[in-house]
Design a protein around this motif. Structure first.
Motif, mmCIF file in Angstrom:
data_model
loop_
_atom_site.group_PDB
_atom_site.id
_atom_site.type_symbol
_atom_site.label_atom_id
_atom_site.label_comp_id
_atom_site.label_asym_id
_atom_site.label_seq_id
_atom_site.Cartn_x
_atom_site.Cartn_y
_atom_site.Cartn_z
ATOM 1 N N GLU A 156 0.591 7.544 -9.110
ATOM 2 C CA GLU A 156 0.811 8.368 -10.478
ATOM 3 C C GLU A 156 1.484 9.402 -10.378
ATOM 4 O O GLU A 156 1.734 10.284 -9.585
ATOM 5 N N ARG A 157 2.196 9.555 -11.861
ATOM 6 C CA ARG A 157 2.994 10.988 -11.619
ATOM 7 C C ARG A 157 2.485 12.048 -12.146
ATOM 8 O O ARG A 157 1.254 12.109 -12.854
ATOM 9 N N ALA A 158 2.991 13.157 -11.520
ATOM 10 C CA ALA A 158 2.388 14.730 -12.105
ATOM 11 C C ALA A 158 3.587 15.302 -12.821
ATOM 12 O O ALA A 158 4.425 15.209 -12.082
ATOM 13 N N TYR A 159 3.208 16.280 -13.496
ATOM 14 C CA TYR A 159 4.381 16.980 -14.370
ATOM 15 C C TYR A 159 3.965 18.441 -14.072
ATOM 16 O O TYR A 159 3.028 18.763 -14.719
ATOM 17 N N VAL A 160 4.955 19.412 -13.536
ATOM 18 C CA VAL A 160 4.762 20.666 -13.207
ATOM 19 C C VAL A 160 6.006 21.411 -13.876
ATOM 20 O O VAL A 160 6.988 21.210 -13.961
ATOM 21 N N PRO A 161 5.493 22.519 -15.169
ATOM 22 C CA PRO A 161 6.609 23.198 -15.556
ATOM 23 C C PRO A 161 7.218 24.194 -14.663
ATOM 24 O O PRO A 161 6.587 24.842 -14.109
ATOM 25 N N TRP A 162 8.450 23.878 -14.545
ATOM 26 C CA TRP A 162 9.215 24.475 -13.325
ATOM 27 C C TRP A 162 9.993 25.539 -14.087
ATOM 28 O O TRP A 162 9.675 26.858 -13.648
ATOM 29 N N CYS A 186 0.059 16.442 1.163
ATOM 30 C CA CYS A 186 0.700 15.188 1.429
ATOM 31 C C CYS A 186 1.950 15.225 0.589
ATOM 32 O O CYS A 186 2.750 14.532 0.893
ATOM 33 N N ASP A 187 1.645 15.873 -0.723
ATOM 34 C CA ASP A 187 2.978 15.794 -1.678
ATOM 35 C C ASP A 187 3.638 17.009 -1.632
ATOM 36 O O ASP A 187 4.868 16.920 -1.757
ATOM 37 N N ARG A 222 6.104 11.621 -7.889
ATOM 38 C CA ARG A 222 4.747 10.481 -7.669
ATOM 39 C C ARG A 222 4.005 10.950 -6.714
ATOM 40 O O ARG A 222 4.512 11.049 -5.595
ATOM 41 N N GLN A 223 2.494 10.693 -6.927
ATOM 42 C CA GLN A 223 1.531 11.370 -6.131
ATOM 43 C C GLN A 223 1.704 9.886 -4.748
ATOM 44 O O GLN A 223 1.556 8.892 -5.197
ATOM 45 N N SER A 224 1.549 10.391 -3.572
ATOM 46 C CA SER A 224 1.577 9.399 -2.465
ATOM 47 C C SER A 224 0.189 8.607 -2.715
ATOM 48 O O SER A 224 0.061 7.558 -1.890
ATOM 49 N N LYS A 225 -0.931 9.526 -2.992
ATOM 50 C CA LYS A 225 -2.455 8.874 -2.718
ATOM 51 C C LYS A 225 -2.563 7.940 -3.909
ATOM 52 O O LYS A 225 -3.049 6.916 -3.352
ATOM 53 N N THR A 226 -2.180 8.393 -5.090
ATOM 54 C CA THR A 226 -2.606 7.358 -6.183
ATOM 55 C C THR A 226 -1.373 6.589 -6.746
ATOM 56 O O THR A 226 -1.563 5.590 -7.611
ATOM 57 N N TRP A 281 0.740 -1.018 0.155
ATOM 58 C CA TRP A 281 -0.094 0.249 -0.012
ATOM 59 C C TRP A 281 0.836 1.049 0.205
ATOM 60 O O TRP A 281 1.897 1.221 0.475
ATOM 61 N N SER A 282 0.240 2.534 -0.626
ATOM 62 C CA SER A 282 0.940 3.610 -0.363
ATOM 63 C C SER A 282 1.035 4.211 1.164
ATOM 64 O O SER A 282 0.330 3.573 1.858
ATOM 65 N N THR A 283 1.896 4.919 1.429
ATOM 66 C CA THR A 283 2.246 5.537 2.702
ATOM 67 C C THR A 283 0.611 5.986 3.008
ATOM 68 O O THR A 283 0.170 5.823 4.315
ATOM 69 N N GLY A 284 0.026 6.822 2.323
ATOM 70 C CA GLY A 284 -0.949 7.433 2.587
ATOM 71 C C GLY A 284 -2.183 6.565 2.911
ATOM 72 O O GLY A 284 -2.949 6.692 3.925
ATOM 73 N N TYR A 285 -2.362 5.629 1.895
ATOM 74 C CA TYR A 285 -3.505 4.699 2.148
ATOM 75 C C TYR A 285 -3.231 3.759 3.379
ATOM 76 O O TYR A 285 -4.251 3.387 4.216
ATOM 77 N N HIS A 286 -2.005 3.268 3.732
ATOM 78 C CA HIS A 286 -1.703 2.363 4.711
ATOM 79 C C HIS A 286 -1.867 3.145 6.184
ATOM 80 O O HIS A 286 -2.580 2.638 7.025
ATOM 81 N N ALA A 287 -1.693 4.595 6.166
ATOM 82 C CA ALA A 287 -1.903 5.153 7.246
ATOM 83 C C ALA A 287 -3.624 5.329 7.542
ATOM 84 O O ALA A 287 -4.037 5.528 8.734
ATOM 85 N N ILE A 288 -4.213 5.689 6.569
ATOM 86 C CA ILE A 288 -5.741 5.694 6.663
ATOM 87 C C ILE A 288 -6.377 4.299 7.047
ATOM 88 O O ILE A 288 -7.194 4.293 8.114
ATOM 89 N N ILE A 289 -5.903 3.244 6.470
ATOM 90 C CA ILE A 289 -6.562 1.777 7.086
ATOM 91 C C ILE A 289 -6.093 1.552 8.456
ATOM 92 O O ILE A 289 -6.886 0.996 9.146
ATOM 93 N N LYS A 290 -4.705 1.899 8.692
ATOM 94 C CA LYS A 290 -4.391 1.451 10.154
ATOM 95 C C LYS A 290 -5.024 2.251 11.198
ATOM 96 O O LYS A 290 -5.590 1.942 12.141
#
Length: 354
Positions: A216-222, A191-192, A210-214, A75-84
């Motif tokens: 999946e990757r996000a791309y931001v023009p820096w 959280c990200d 990479r998003q902790s919730k899903t 599980w992702s860190t965020g999801y694990h924390a929710i379930i726990k």
């Protein structure tokens, strides 16, 4: 299982580990290795702790095994924390209740008492699927349970006036301003945001994470050239770069005084306090919606804007687009020429992952 050893003379099973240079054997229950009580005892022995006694085959026993299982480690860190968190709440009320005695009416009663019934039901479904797969309950009683419909208070996006009020109170060089500008530009969840850092900026000037919730990757023009539909946002980007510049030299853009990443909870609570002081009816998560809305206003397609914010469920992003289209229909805002929009989309595909 690694480090599990059976004494050939006594037939007893032990967890074998080294502590202080000495071999330590911790006795494990005489049960199959996939039994929840064995898994729980093994996980506790691995940590060097003794699990509190629980009734075999109970809710507490099964939850202890679930959280120690290979499935939970994926599980992702965020999801694990929710379930726990919800597992602990369930066990606090009914740890020693036999798993086979659980019925839908019991779960529905628990959902009615839960402050967060949506995530509580997620936890129950994890429990039901896990127990049913191992024959600990006759059938998964959680499958057909649905939460009662509740009125959802949507988080509004930040308007230009909201941003102006916040910027007037917190100038460049302050932590609140840096967090606000970073969240506003990236559109990332809290959280990200706390983990974003310069090492995530690629050689082509795109911030990729990479998003902790899903996952999946996000791309931001820096620092890369902005696509035409985002060209009007250049002043916002420059303001963001100026806001995070005083905190340079760390692995995250806005660290604590000790140079460590901030916690999501601390940042969310900080913005609740700051927005309340300024009488702003918004939250830090509202900046994520703001980024989506401003991209749509510039002429981005849902796919282009979602690549920036990392949205996977396009229904949510399309809802932002519908809200904007309705507002535009009555505001007298001239439509962008169709040729320019098409050219913008082609240019985006050529130059960046956005």
């Amino acid at each position: 299982m690694r480090n599990v050893w059976r004494d050939p003379k006594s037939g007893k099973t032990f967890y074998r580990s080294r502590r202080g240079g000495k071999l330590v054997l911790t006795e494990l229950p005489d049960l199959p290795h996939d039994h929840p009580d064995f898994i729980a005892a093994w996980a506790s022995a691995k940590k060097g702790t003794t699990p509190p006694p629980v009734v075999s085959g109970s809710i507490g026993s099964t939850w202890r095994a679930i959280l120690a299982s290979a499935q939970a480690r994926e599980w992702s860190t965020g999801y694990h924390a929710i379930i726990k968190r919800h597992a602990e709440a369930i066990c606090a009320k009914a740890a020693n209740v036999k798993a086979r005695a659980v019925r839908q009416k019991h779960i529905r009663a628990d959902l009615d008492d839960a402050g967060d019934p949506v995530n509580r039901l997620k936890a129950w479904r994890v429990w039901g699927a896990w127990c049913a797969a191992r024959g600990l309950i006759e059938e998964d009683v959680t499958v057909t349970i649905r939460n009662k419909r509740r009125k959802v208070t949507r988080r509004p996006p930040w308007t230009t006036a909201h941003k102006a009020a916040f910027r007037a109170r917190w100038p460049i060089g302050t932590t609140p301003r840096a967090l606000m500008e970073l969240t506003n530009w990236t559109g990332a969840r809290a959280c990200d945001v706390v983990g974003l850092g310069p090492q995530m900026v690629r050689s082509d000037g795109v911030l990729e994470y990479r998003q902790s919730k899903t996952g999946e990757r996000a791309y931001v023009p820096w620092t890369c050239p902005l696509p035409k539909w985002a060209a009007h946002l250049e002043p916002e980007r420059q303001m963001m770069l100026e806001a995070v510049a005083p905190f340079a030299g760390h692995l995250c853009f806005v660290p604590t005084k000790a140079g460590k990443p901030r916690s999501e909870k601390a940042v969310v609570q900080l913005f609740q306090k700051l927005c309340r002081e300024l009488a702003l009816p918004v939250s830090i998560h509202g900046l994520r919606k703001t980024r989506a809305v401003e991209s749509i206003e510039g002429g981005a397609t849902s796919q282009q804007g979602a690549a920036w914010t990392g949205h996977i469920d396009m229904r949510e992003y399309d809802e932002y687009a519908r809200e904007f289209d309705r507002l535009k229909a009555v505001s007298g805002t001239p439509a962008e020429p169709e040729m320019d929009v098409a050219e913008s989309r082609l240019d985006v595909r050529r130059k960046s992952p956005l």
